[in-house]
Design a protein around this motif. Sequence first.
Motif: not given
Length: 103
Positions: A19, A26, A56-59
């Motif tokens: 990310g 993160q 945590a963002k998706r993916g």
Amino acid sequence: MKMQKFIYTILLLSFCLLGKSVGYSQTPIHLHCEHLVNPLGIDVLEPRFSWQLSGAKRGALQRSYQIEIGTDSIALSKGEASFWNSGKIDSDAILVAYKGKKM
């Protein structure tokens, strides 16, 4: 030196996450040792450390980690790990066994 003396000053640093490359990072949260939040009297020679990623963002995936362990939190914040510095490890593992100095 007993294991429990430095368990409290564990810092998980230098997380390089997938990310991060798209503009966000993160941080590790819910730090555990042998699946315990505030361990006392750990008698395992190679205790396992685990964590989760905050927000945590998706993916989003963890690409690497670095674990530094010592008895002095100020020294650790300066990168001086008195017991173990894993160095940067390219891995998505979130359960890692201690490989530092023997107690």
